[in-house]
Each structure stands twice: as structure tokens, then as C-alpha cells.
Motif scaffolding. Structure first.
Motif, PDB file in Angstrom:
ATOM      1  N   LYS A  48      12.954  28.822  -6.712  1.00  0.00           N
ATOM      2  CA  LYS A  48      13.317  29.309  -5.387  1.00  0.00           C
ATOM      3  C   LYS A  48      13.343  28.192  -4.331  1.00  0.00           C
ATOM      4  O   LYS A  48      13.140  28.439  -3.151  1.00  0.00           O
ATOM      5  N   LEU A  49      13.556  26.975  -4.782  1.00  0.00           N
ATOM      6  CA  LEU A  49      13.614  25.798  -3.899  1.00  0.00           C
ATOM      7  C   LEU A  49      12.427  25.739  -2.937  1.00  0.00           C
ATOM      8  O   LEU A  49      12.580  25.428  -1.758  1.00  0.00           O
ATOM      9  N   ARG A  50      11.238  25.989  -3.467  1.00  0.00           N
ATOM     10  CA  ARG A  50      10.027  25.928  -2.626  1.00  0.00           C
ATOM     11  C   ARG A  50       9.709  24.500  -2.187  1.00  0.00           C
ATOM     12  O   ARG A  50       9.033  24.307  -1.192  1.00  0.00           O
ATOM     13  N   GLU A  51      10.143  23.516  -2.966  1.00  0.00           N
ATOM     14  CA  GLU A  51       9.863  22.107  -2.659  1.00  0.00           C
ATOM     15  C   GLU A  51       8.385  21.923  -2.280  1.00  0.00           C
ATOM     16  O   GLU A  51       8.058  21.502  -1.173  1.00  0.00           O
ATOM     17  N   PRO A  52       7.492  22.151  -3.241  1.00  0.00           N
ATOM     18  CA  PRO A  52       6.055  22.184  -2.948  1.00  0.00           C
ATOM     19  C   PRO A  52       5.385  20.814  -2.927  1.00  0.00           C
ATOM     20  O   PRO A  52       4.252  20.661  -3.363  1.00  0.00           O
ATOM     21  N   TRP A  53       6.066  19.818  -2.421  1.00  0.00           N
ATOM     22  CA  TRP A  53       5.546  18.444  -2.499  1.00  0.00           C
ATOM     23  C   TRP A  53       5.583  17.760  -1.140  1.00  0.00           C
ATOM     24  O   TRP A  53       6.304  18.139  -0.236  1.00  0.00           O
ATOM     25  N   ARG A  54       4.752  16.736  -1.056  1.00  0.00           N
ATOM     26  CA  ARG A  54       4.832  15.776   0.040  1.00  0.00           C
ATOM     27  C   ARG A  54       4.306  14.452  -0.492  1.00  0.00           C
ATOM     28  O   ARG A  54       3.704  14.395  -1.569  1.00  0.00           O
ATOM     29  N   PHE A  55       4.522  13.390   0.281  1.00  0.00           N
ATOM     30  CA  PHE A  55       4.255  12.043  -0.218  1.00  0.00           C
ATOM     31  C   PHE A  55       3.519  11.228   0.840  1.00  0.00           C
ATOM     32  O   PHE A  55       3.799  11.357   2.029  1.00  0.00           O
ATOM     33  N   LEU A  56       2.602  10.388   0.388  1.00  0.00           N
ATOM     34  CA  LEU A  56       1.942   9.415   1.252  1.00  0.00           C
ATOM     35  C   LEU A  56       2.238   8.051   0.649  1.00  0.00           C
ATOM     36  O   LEU A  56       1.879   7.791  -0.505  1.00  0.00           O
ATOM     37  N   LEU A  57       2.910   7.193   1.396  1.00  0.00           N
ATOM     38  CA  LEU A  57       3.335   5.887   0.897  1.00  0.00           C
ATOM     39  C   LEU A  57       2.544   4.791   1.600  1.00  0.00           C
ATOM     40  O   LEU A  57       2.449   4.775   2.827  1.00  0.00           O
ATOM     41  N   PHE A  58       2.010   3.884   0.799  1.00  0.00           N
ATOM     42  CA  PHE A  58       1.201   2.779   1.307  1.00  0.00           C
ATOM     43  C   PHE A  58       1.841   1.466   0.875  1.00  0.00           C
ATOM     44  O   PHE A  58       1.943   1.175  -0.318  1.00  0.00           O
ATOM     45  N   THR A  59       2.284   0.683   1.862  1.00  0.00           N
ATOM     46  CA  THR A  59       2.881  -0.619   1.598  1.00  0.00           C
ATOM     47  C   THR A  59       2.268  -1.621   2.570  1.00  0.00           C
ATOM     48  O   THR A  59       1.651  -1.235   3.572  1.00  0.00           O
ATOM     49  N   GLY A  60       2.455  -2.890   2.292  1.00  0.00           N
ATOM     50  CA  GLY A  60       1.970  -3.929   3.206  1.00  0.00           C
ATOM     51  C   GLY A  60       0.529  -3.685   3.623  1.00  0.00           C
ATOM     52  O   GLY A  60      -0.338  -3.380   2.794  1.00  0.00           O
ATOM     53  N   ASP A  61       0.257  -3.798   4.932  1.00  0.00           N
ATOM     54  CA  ASP A  61      -1.096  -3.579   5.445  1.00  0.00           C
ATOM     55  C   ASP A  61      -1.541  -2.133   5.291  1.00  0.00           C
ATOM     56  O   ASP A  61      -2.737  -1.839   5.338  1.00  0.00           O
ATOM     57  N   GLY A  62      -0.607  -1.211   5.120  1.00  0.00           N
ATOM     58  CA  GLY A  62      -0.949   0.194   4.920  1.00  0.00           C
ATOM     59  C   GLY A  62      -1.783   0.433   3.673  1.00  0.00           C
ATOM     60  O   GLY A  62      -2.518   1.418   3.583  1.00  0.00           O
ATOM     61  N   ARG A  63      -1.714  -0.490   2.718  1.00  0.00           N
ATOM     62  CA  ARG A  63      -2.534  -0.366   1.506  1.00  0.00           C
ATOM     63  C   ARG A  63      -4.020  -0.433   1.840  1.00  0.00           C
ATOM     64  O   ARG A  63      -4.848   0.117   1.121  1.00  0.00           O
ATOM     65  N   ASN A  64      -4.359  -1.098   2.968  1.00  0.00           N
ATOM     66  CA  ASN A  64      -5.765  -1.167   3.370  1.00  0.00           C
ATOM     67  C   ASN A  64      -6.325   0.218   3.686  1.00  0.00           C
ATOM     68  O   ASN A  64      -7.490   0.492   3.418  1.00  0.00           O
ATOM     69  N   LYS A  65      -5.510   1.084   4.263  1.00  0.00           N
ATOM     70  CA  LYS A  65      -5.948   2.463   4.574  1.00  0.00           C
ATOM     71  C   LYS A  65      -6.301   3.189   3.287  1.00  0.00           C
ATOM     72  O   LYS A  65      -7.315   3.893   3.224  1.00  0.00           O
ATOM     73  N   LEU A  66      -5.490   3.038   2.265  1.00  0.00           N
ATOM     74  CA  LEU A  66      -5.776   3.654   0.973  1.00  0.00           C
ATOM     75  C   LEU A  66      -7.032   3.043   0.363  1.00  0.00           C
ATOM     76  O   LEU A  66      -7.903   3.759  -0.143  1.00  0.00           O
ATOM     77  N   ALA A  67      -7.159   1.730   0.431  1.00  0.00           N
ATOM     78  CA  ALA A  67      -8.352   1.059  -0.105  1.00  0.00           C
ATOM     79  C   ALA A  67      -9.609   1.530   0.625  1.00  0.00           C
ATOM     80  O   ALA A  67     -10.655   1.754  -0.009  1.00  0.00           O
ATOM     81  N   GLN A  68      -9.537   1.712   1.925  1.00  0.00           N
ATOM     82  CA  GLN A  68     -10.696   2.203   2.692  1.00  0.00           C
ATOM     83  C   GLN A  68     -11.081   3.619   2.264  1.00  0.00           C
ATOM     84  O   GLN A  68     -12.267   3.948   2.188  1.00  0.00           O
ATOM     85  N   ALA A  69     -10.092   4.455   1.980  1.00  0.00           N
ATOM     86  CA  ALA A  69     -10.388   5.814   1.518  1.00  0.00           C
ATOM     87  C   ALA A  69     -11.069   5.776   0.151  1.00  0.00           C
ATOM     88  O   ALA A  69     -12.007   6.536  -0.107  1.00  0.00           O
ATOM     89  N   ILE A  70     -10.632   4.875  -0.713  1.00  0.00           N
ATOM     90  CA  ILE A  70     -11.280   4.712  -2.019  1.00  0.00           C
ATOM     91  C   ILE A  70     -12.703   4.218  -1.821  1.00  0.00           C
ATOM     92  O   ILE A  70     -13.645   4.731  -2.437  1.00  0.00           O
ATOM     93  N   ASP A  71     -12.885   3.229  -0.936  1.00  0.00           N
ATOM     94  CA  ASP A  71     -14.228   2.694  -0.651  1.00  0.00           C
ATOM     95  C   ASP A  71     -15.158   3.773  -0.114  1.00  0.00           C
ATOM     96  O   ASP A  71     -16.354   3.775  -0.430  1.00  0.00           O
ATOM     97  N   ALA A  72     -14.640   4.690   0.693  1.00  0.00           N
ATOM     98  CA  ALA A  72     -15.467   5.760   1.258  1.00  0.00           C
ATOM     99  C   ALA A  72     -16.091   6.599   0.151  1.00  0.00           C
ATOM    100  O   ALA A  72     -17.224   7.070   0.292  1.00  0.00           O
ATOM    101  N   GLU A  73     -15.391   6.762  -0.931  1.00  0.00           N
ATOM    102  CA  GLU A  73     -15.911   7.549  -2.059  1.00  0.00           C
ATOM    103  C   GLU A  73     -16.645   6.694  -3.074  1.00  0.00           C
ATOM    104  O   GLU A  73     -17.693   7.067  -3.565  1.00  0.00           O
ATOM    105  N   MET A  74     -16.117   5.519  -3.387  1.00  0.00           N
ATOM    106  CA  MET A  74     -16.630   4.711  -4.494  1.00  0.00           C
ATOM    107  C   MET A  74     -17.595   3.606  -4.059  1.00  0.00           C
ATOM    108  O   MET A  74     -18.197   2.979  -4.909  1.00  0.00           O
ATOM    109  N   GLY A  75     -17.696   3.351  -2.764  1.00  0.00           N
ATOM    110  CA  GLY A  75     -18.449   2.195  -2.303  1.00  0.00           C
ATOM    111  C   GLY A  75     -17.524   0.994  -2.237  1.00  0.00           C
ATOM    112  O   GLY A  75     -16.466   0.972  -2.866  1.00  0.00           O
ATOM    113  N   GLU A  76     -17.921   0.004  -1.477  1.00  0.00           N
ATOM    114  CA  GLU A  76     -17.023  -1.130  -1.227  1.00  0.00           C
ATOM    115  C   GLU A  76     -16.851  -2.064  -2.415  1.00  0.00           C
ATOM    116  O   GLU A  76     -15.906  -2.829  -2.460  1.00  0.00           O
ATOM    117  N   ASP A  77     -17.753  -2.006  -3.383  1.00  0.00           N
ATOM    118  CA  ASP A  77     -17.666  -2.903  -4.526  1.00  0.00           C
ATOM    119  C   ASP A  77     -17.087  -2.144  -5.720  1.00  0.00           C
ATOM    120  O   ASP A  77     -17.795  -1.748  -6.630  1.00  0.00           O
TER     121      ASP A  77
END
Length: 183
Positions: A48-77
Motif C-alpha cells: 500500500k505504498l506505506r514507505e515505512p522508512w527514514r534515513f540518517l546519513l553521517f558524512t564528514g564531521d557528521g560522523r562525530n555525532k554518530l561516534a558520540q552516540a556510540i560512546d554514550a552507550e559503549m563508553g569512549e574506549d
């Protein structure tokens, strides 16, 4: 040979030749190119063309935001956030979950088909990909800073870039070995 048969063979060859790439050159993948690939991927079948998706793209310095989110859960090391900073682009593919099981199943299948379309489209443009899931994708400490809400499921992270190393093919079990035929 008819044009439809040639097209079919090209599709089959693309499916068989695509590889999961884990080592990328440092060259950036243009955001416009990723959007173009997504525009092809959204042609995945979805009920039914629900298109149930969305995307978060991390490039360049934006990858730091993703890394910080990982660090928040896993710790910085941890090796994951350090690795994220080395991958040219990373995209999270998010499913908008429906509480009805049959709709959820259809939507999950649709988003998975979209991911496969994206991987094949990227490969056709000589862009390597790696579809990965990790336990931290479920963690509230990871999800909250990225704006991923309750009722959304991360189907996976797609690492992408121009391949530095293309792995060789690994053998697959022939489909006939897993086929039950009713005639």
C-alpha cells in the motif's frame, strides 16, 4: 537476444557480483550520489505504498555525532566509534514500526528490500557497502541523541565508500537444496 533477457541477466549478474566491503579508501562519497542511490532504492516493493522508512546519513564531521552516540552507550574506549570516523559515510536505516504484527512484518520486509536495492545501486556505481547491526542500536543512550523514537527500529547501519579491498565470492548453498516442490 531480447532486451528483457539482457536486462534480466544484468540484474542477476549484479546480484551475484555484489560484495560486502569492509575496507574503504578515504575518498568521500558525494551526498548527492547517496541521495540518487536512495531515490532508486525507494522503489522497493512496499504494501500500500506505506514507505515505512527514514534515513540518517553521517558524512564528514557528521560522523562525530554518530561516534558520540556510540560512546554514550559503549563508553569512549570502544572500537566502533573509532571505526565510524574512518568510514567515508554511514547511514542508519530506520523502520517506522506498526503495532499490528502483519503490517510490521510487511514493513520490515519492505525496508529490507530497500536496503538490498541500495546495496545493489551503490555497487553499480562502484561504491562498496557493508550492512551491519550491533547491539548498541537498541540502546536508549545511543538512540536518544540521534532522535530515534520509541516505535522506530533501526534495521541497520550501512557503511559505504569506494572499496580499497573487494573480497572474493563465498560459496552459496544451491536453492534446490532448500526447495520443497509441490507439483
Amino acid at each position: 537476444m531480447s532486451k528483457s533477457i539482457q536486462t534480466e541477466n544484468a540484474v542477476i549478474e549484479a546480484i551475484k557480483n555484489r560484495r560486502t566491503v569492509k575496507k574503504f579508501k578515504k575518498d568521500a562519497v558525494p551526498t548527492d550520489k547517496i541521495i540518487e542511490l536512495l531515490d532508486a532504492a525507494v522503489w522497493a516493493p512496499n504494501h500500500k505504498l506505506r514507505e515505512p522508512w527514514r534515513f540518517l546519513l553521517f558524512t564528514g564531521d557528521g560522523r562525530n555525532k554518530l561516534a558520540q552516540a556510540i560512546d554514550a552507550e559503549m563508553g569512549e574506549d570502544n572500537k566502533f566509534s573509532a571505526n565510524i570516523k574512518q568510514v567515508p559515510a554511514v547511514m542508519l536505516v530506520v523502520l517506522e514500526e506498526d503495532p499490528r504484527q502483519n503490517i510490521w512484518d510487511e514493513d520490515f520486509a519492505a525496508v529490507s528490500a530497500l536496503v538490498q536495492n541500495f546495496l545493489l545501486a551503490a555497487w553499480s556505481e562502484e561504491i562498496g557497502t557493508f550492512w551491519v547491526t550491533k547491539p548498541f542500536l537498541y540502546a536508549p543512550k545511543f538512540r536518544k541523541p540521534l532522535g530515534i523514537e520509541a516505535g522506530e527500529k533501526i534495521i541497520g547501519m550501512i557503511y559505504m565508500g569506494y572499496p580499497d579491498v573487494i573480497p572474493s565470492a563465498k560459496e552459496r548453498t544451491p536453492a534446490k537444496d532448500k526447495l520443497t516442490l509441490f507439483e
